[in-house]
Design a protein around this motif. Structure first.
Motif, PDB file in Angstrom:
ATOM      1  N   THR A 188       0.834  -1.206   0.000  1.00  0.00           N
ATOM      2  CA  THR A 188       0.000   0.000   0.000  1.00  0.00           C
ATOM      3  C   THR A 188       0.864   1.249   0.000  1.00  0.00           C
ATOM      4  N   PHE A 189       1.904   1.259   0.826  1.00  0.00           N
ATOM      5  CA  PHE A 189       2.800   2.413   0.881  1.00  0.00           C
ATOM      6  C   PHE A 189       3.471   2.638  -0.468  1.00  0.00           C
ATOM      7  N   ILE A 190       3.872   1.553  -1.122  1.00  0.00           N
ATOM      8  CA  ILE A 190       4.526   1.671  -2.431  1.00  0.00           C
ATOM      9  C   ILE A 190       3.570   2.259  -3.456  1.00  0.00           C
ATOM     10  N   LEU A 191       2.336   1.759  -3.498  1.00  0.00           N
ATOM     11  CA  LEU A 191       1.351   2.255  -4.459  1.00  0.00           C
ATOM     12  C   LEU A 191       1.039   3.732  -4.227  1.00  0.00           C
ATOM     13  N   GLU A 192       1.083   4.166  -2.973  1.00  0.00           N
ATOM     14  CA  GLU A 192       0.777   5.547  -2.644  1.00  0.00           C
ATOM     15  C   GLU A 192       1.910   6.503  -3.034  1.00  0.00           C
ATOM     16  N   ASN A 193       3.119   5.972  -3.187  1.00  0.00           N
ATOM     17  CA  ASN A 193       4.276   6.846  -3.392  1.00  0.00           C
ATOM     18  C   ASN A 193       5.043   6.611  -4.690  1.00  0.00           C
ATOM     19  N   ILE A 194       4.754   5.537  -5.412  1.00  0.00           N
ATOM     20  CA  ILE A 194       5.496   5.245  -6.643  1.00  0.00           C
ATOM     21  C   ILE A 194       5.042   6.164  -7.767  1.00  0.00           C
ATOM     22  N   ARG A 195       5.967   6.507  -8.629  1.00  0.00           N
ATOM     23  CA  ARG A 195       5.661   7.291  -9.831  1.00  0.00           C
ATOM     24  C   ARG A 195       6.091   6.482 -11.040  1.00  0.00           C
ATOM     25  N   PHE A 196       5.146   6.277 -11.972  1.00  0.00           N
ATOM     26  CA  PHE A 196       5.437   5.441 -13.145  1.00  0.00           C
ATOM     27  C   PHE A 196       6.329   6.226 -14.104  1.00  0.00           C
ATOM     28  N   PRO A 197       7.544   5.737 -14.388  1.00  0.00           N
ATOM     29  CA  PRO A 197       8.439   6.450 -15.322  1.00  0.00           C
ATOM     30  C   PRO A 197       7.798   6.591 -16.701  1.00  0.00           C
ATOM     31  N   GLN A 198       7.994   7.751 -17.328  1.00  0.00           N
ATOM     32  CA  GLN A 198       7.394   8.017 -18.633  1.00  0.00           C
ATOM     33  C   GLN A 198       8.170   7.339 -19.761  1.00  0.00           C
ATOM     34  N   ASN A 199       9.451   7.105 -19.569  1.00  0.00           N
ATOM     35  CA  ASN A 199      10.231   6.397 -20.593  1.00  0.00           C
ATOM     36  C   ASN A 199      10.331   4.919 -20.220  1.00  0.00           C
ATOM     37  N   ASP A 200      10.903   4.131 -21.091  1.00  0.00           N
ATOM     38  CA  ASP A 200      11.049   2.684 -20.879  1.00  0.00           C
ATOM     39  C   ASP A 200       9.712   2.019 -20.569  1.00  0.00           C
ATOM     40  N   VAL A 201       8.652   2.421 -21.306  1.00  0.00           N
ATOM     41  CA  VAL A 201       7.319   1.889 -21.002  1.00  0.00           C
ATOM     42  C   VAL A 201       7.202   0.406 -21.308  1.00  0.00           C
ATOM     43  N   ASP A 202       8.105  -0.114 -22.110  1.00  0.00           N
ATOM     44  CA  ASP A 202       8.050  -1.542 -22.429  1.00  0.00           C
ATOM     45  C   ASP A 202       8.798  -2.389 -21.409  1.00  0.00           C
ATOM     46  N   CYS A 203       9.326  -1.759 -20.398  1.00  0.00           N
ATOM     47  CA  CYS A 203      10.147  -2.460 -19.411  1.00  0.00           C
ATOM     48  C   CYS A 203       9.291  -2.851 -18.215  1.00  0.00           C
ATOM     49  N   MET A 204       8.565  -3.950 -18.329  1.00  0.00           N
ATOM     50  CA  MET A 204       7.702  -4.409 -17.257  1.00  0.00           C
ATOM     51  C   MET A 204       8.407  -5.503 -16.446  1.00  0.00           C
ATOM     52  N   GLY A 205       8.097  -5.568 -15.181  1.00  0.00           N
ATOM     53  CA  GLY A 205       8.706  -6.585 -14.328  1.00  0.00           C
ATOM     54  C   GLY A 205       8.875  -6.071 -12.916  1.00  0.00           C
ATOM     55  N   ALA A 206       9.842  -6.601 -12.195  1.00  0.00           N
ATOM     56  CA  ALA A 206      10.027  -6.253 -10.790  1.00  0.00           C
ATOM     57  C   ALA A 206      11.466  -5.868 -10.493  1.00  0.00           C
ATOM     58  N   VAL A 207      11.601  -4.886  -9.618  1.00  0.00           N
ATOM     59  CA  VAL A 207      12.892  -4.496  -9.065  1.00  0.00           C
ATOM     60  C   VAL A 207      12.942  -5.025  -7.634  1.00  0.00           C
ATOM     61  N   TYR A 208      14.033  -5.693  -7.269  1.00  0.00           N
ATOM     62  CA  TYR A 208      14.184  -6.208  -5.913  1.00  0.00           C
ATOM     63  C   TYR A 208      15.270  -5.413  -5.197  1.00  0.00           C
ATOM     64  N   ILE A 209      14.926  -4.849  -4.048  1.00  0.00           N
ATOM     65  CA  ILE A 209      15.868  -4.067  -3.249  1.00  0.00           C
ATOM     66  C   ILE A 209      15.906  -4.659  -1.840  1.00  0.00           C
ATOM     67  N   SER A 210      17.100  -4.896  -1.327  1.00  0.00           N
ATOM     68  CA  SER A 210      17.243  -5.371   0.043  1.00  0.00           C
ATOM     69  C   SER A 210      17.804  -4.258   0.919  1.00  0.00           C
ATOM     70  N   PHE A 211      17.459  -4.308   2.196  1.00  0.00           N
ATOM     71  CA  PHE A 211      17.970  -3.325   3.150  1.00  0.00           C
ATOM     72  C   PHE A 211      17.880  -3.921   4.553  1.00  0.00           C
ATOM     73  N   VAL A 212      18.539  -3.269   5.480  1.00  0.00           N
ATOM     74  CA  VAL A 212      18.577  -3.727   6.868  1.00  0.00           C
ATOM     75  C   VAL A 212      17.914  -2.684   7.761  1.00  0.00           C
ATOM     76  N   ILE A 213      16.987  -3.127   8.609  1.00  0.00           N
ATOM     77  CA  ILE A 213      16.392  -2.267   9.621  1.00  0.00           C
ATOM     78  C   ILE A 213      17.228  -2.429  10.893  1.00  0.00           C
ATOM     79  N   GLU A 214      17.881  -1.355  11.307  1.00  0.00           N
ATOM     80  CA  GLU A 214      18.760  -1.406  12.468  1.00  0.00           C
ATOM     81  C   GLU A 214      17.948  -1.434  13.764  1.00  0.00           C
ATOM     82  N   LYS A 215      18.630  -1.698  14.865  1.00  0.00           N
ATOM     83  CA  LYS A 215      17.954  -1.794  16.154  1.00  0.00           C
ATOM     84  C   LYS A 215      17.336  -0.470  16.587  1.00  0.00           C
TER      85      LYS A 215
END
Length: 269
Positions: A188-215
């Motif tokens: 939900t947070f992603i859908l509320e904040n993502i902006r669809f790039p105007q170029n590369d419209v044929d580039c469909m799929g998924a981006v995977y990003i990893s991160f660490v939540i610190e203490k």
């Protein structure tokens, strides 16, 4: 009829060793035995009962293995003959030329060894490490985490434990001014904040990003696990950059460093 009471005394087996950070831990687990069930190309006779290997009643498997955790992976780094103490040639067994063998075959739990003659107490099996296909899922030191009455000790554990966990009791929660998002609600947070790039419209799929939540609830170690297209990658990272404040993940009620891998998918409606 005369009944005899027979007591059989079995010899306690010599445990394998696990090197984790600066510690060497005896473990009550033998990952090589799991390999026999998964890889028929490994000769059990060579691995467990070499011709020049004597048999010891306290080490029926014929060898003592040393394992090491490097980053998030489990490796076999040394095998020693039980009787003579010589180093066994792992390349003759595994066909590997490197000095360590990735334990990709092993899924299970490495548990700290407790002698048969030791007294059972709350600190038994204090070290536990869950492994999935050779990768570390979580590491818990119950000897310290269980002592909840000692505030100073808890603070020391929180500050000194730098392990990064994938599986936790309570996953981190994203905190924003408008609302809080559990892990399952990040879409939900992603859908509320993502902006669809105007170029590369044929580039469909998924981006995977990893991160660490610190203490302390901050985010670190952001990196791409899988990229898509430059503009899409950049937009996905911008959304992750907005995730600045978190409630940390918990194990046994204590905050731990938690790794999250987030898929951000692009597709036409």
């Amino acid at each position: 009829m005369i009944l005899f009471s027979l007591t059989i005394y079995a010899t306690e087996q010599t445990p394998d060793l696990l090197i984790y950070k600066s510690d060497t831990i005896y473990i009550d687990t033998y990952p090589l035995e799991y390999l026999m069930d998964k890889d028929s190309s490994i000769n059990r006779t060579i691995l467990f009962y070499s011709d020049d290997m004597c048999m010891s009643t306290d080490c029926w498997r014929g060898h003592i293995a040393t394992w090491r955790i490097d980053n998030d992976s489990l490796f076999l780094v040394k095998m020693v003959d039980c009787c003579e103490g010589y180093l066994m040639k792992m390349d003759e067994i595994f066909g590997e030329t490197s000095s360590k063998v990735f334990a990709s075959w092993y899924t299970g739990e490495l548990i700290e060894y407790q002698s048969w003659f030791s007294v059972e107490d709350e600190s038994s099996n204090s070290f536990r490490c869950k492994i999935l296909n050779g990768r570390v899922e979580s590491i818990v030191n119950a000897k310290f985490l269980g002592q909840k009455k000692d505030t100073a000790l808890i603070d020391n554990v929180i500050n000194s434990d730098t392990s990064i966990y994938v599986l936790v009791d309570k996953y981190p929660t994203l905190m924003t001014e408008s609302k809080n998002y559990e892990i399952a609600e990040l879409k939900t947070f992603i859908l509320e904040n993502i902006r669809f790039p105007q170029n590369d419209v044929d580039c469909m799929g998924a981006v995977y990003i990893s991160f660490v939540i610190e203490k302390n609830g901050t985010i670190s170690n952001k990196e791409f696990v899988r990229r898509l297209c430059n503009s899409y990658d950049e937009e996905a990272m911008k959304v992750v950059d907005l995730m600045t404040t978190w409630k940390p993940g918990l194990i046994n009620g204590l905050p731990v460093r938690t790794k999250i891998t987030l898929p951000i998918r692009y597709r036409y409606n």
